[in-house]
Design a protein around this motif. Structure first.
Motif, PDB file in Angstrom:
ATOM      1  N   ASN A  57      -5.081   9.065  -3.763  1.00 15.29           N
ATOM      2  CA  ASN A  57      -5.455   8.086  -2.733  1.00 15.29           C
ATOM      3  C   ASN A  57      -6.751   8.490  -2.036  1.00 15.29           C
ATOM      4  O   ASN A  57      -6.836   8.556  -0.814  1.00 15.29           O
ATOM      5  N   GLU A  58      -7.753   8.789  -2.846  1.00 11.89           N
ATOM      6  CA  GLU A  58      -9.112   9.123  -2.418  1.00 11.89           C
ATOM      7  C   GLU A  58      -9.237  10.457  -1.695  1.00 11.89           C
ATOM      8  O   GLU A  58     -10.275  10.767  -1.130  1.00 11.89           O
TER       9      GLU A  58
ATOM     10  N   LEU B 215       0.459   4.973  -5.350  1.00  4.67           N
ATOM     11  CA  LEU B 215      -0.272   6.245  -5.338  1.00  4.67           C
ATOM     12  C   LEU B 215      -1.318   6.164  -6.432  1.00  4.67           C
ATOM     13  O   LEU B 215      -0.983   6.038  -7.610  1.00  4.67           O
ATOM     14  N   VAL B 216      -2.584   6.200  -6.047  1.00  2.00           N
ATOM     15  CA  VAL B 216      -3.681   6.114  -7.014  1.00  2.00           C
ATOM     16  C   VAL B 216      -4.199   7.520  -7.272  1.00  2.00           C
ATOM     17  O   VAL B 216      -4.670   8.202  -6.358  1.00  2.00           O
TER      18      VAL B 216
ATOM     19  N   LYS C 173       0.819  -1.202   0.000  1.00  2.00           N
ATOM     20  CA  LYS C 173       0.000   0.000   0.000  1.00  2.00           C
ATOM     21  C   LYS C 173       0.860   1.262   0.000  1.00  2.00           C
ATOM     22  O   LYS C 173       0.529   2.247  -0.656  1.00  2.00           O
ATOM     23  N   ARG C 174       1.968   1.239   0.703  1.00  2.00           N
ATOM     24  CA  ARG C 174       2.823   2.420   0.795  1.00  2.00           C
ATOM     25  C   ARG C 174       3.512   2.741  -0.530  1.00  2.00           C
ATOM     26  O   ARG C 174       3.941   3.867  -0.750  1.00  2.00           O
TER      27      ARG C 174
END
Length: 191
Positions: A79-80, A66-67, A62-63
């Protein structure tokens, strides 16, 4: 009775008119510059036949991910979390570089790079761009530009630190060494 004589009109010789028109056409075609350098320059992955499966699945922490979501109405989220365009570049630089070796950002490790030597790199990061079908192209294009600018700034900073010149002034081997410090790792997905 007065006789009228008909005068014949002399014909115009238009043979040279076609030649002149053709020469003008060639002149304008040769001297006009047509700028064809528009769009995004990207190296596309090799095409795979539809029956061939992708066998290499990778697990991403997860780290390291970057989405970036580009939604309709010019809305961009990292990230939302919704983000303003002005803050995008700084957040990208921080994510890619992880200057303080933070636990929430991609892990840094020591690597031996030719021409540079042993250095800390963060090469496990992935920037995933997800664009909705009705997303604005200008917003998508701006996100791409910000990503490219972030990599350019980081690479330029590293080249000045190591070689005392800008990234653009580096030789091809120097550029490859700097690119190993900050590899361009972007994945794109469309909804």
């Amino acid at each position: 009775m007065i006789r009228k004589t008909k005068r014949e009109m002399p014909l115009l010789n238009t043979t040279s008119t076609a030649d002149i028109s053709f020469m003008l056409l060639i002149f304008f075609l040769v001297t006009t510059s047509m700028n064809s350098e528009k769009g995004l320059q990207r190296e596309l992955p090799p095409s795979t036949p539809p029956d061939e499966e992708i066998k290499d699945e990778t697990t991403v922490e997860k780290r390291d991910l970057l989405v970036i979501n580009v939604a309709s109405g010019g809305k961009v989220t990292f990230n939302e979390e919704e983000i303003e365009a002005s803050a995008m570049r700084d957040k990208l630089i921080t994510f890619i570089d992880n200057p303080n070796n933070s636990e929430e950002l991609p892990e840094k490790h020591i690597t031996d790079i030719p021409l540079i030597g042993r250095t800390m790199v963060s090469d496990s990061h992935i920037i995933q761009i997800t664009a909705e079908r009705d997303a604005d192209y200008d917003t998508y294009f701006n996100v791409q530009n910000e990503i490219v600018a972030a990599y350019r700034i980081l690479r330029d900073r590293k080249a000045k630190q190591v070689f005392k010149i800008t990234f653009e002034q580096c030789t091809d081997k120097q550029k490859e060494a700097v690119k190993q410090c900050y590899p361009h790792r972007v994945a794109e997905n469309y909804l």
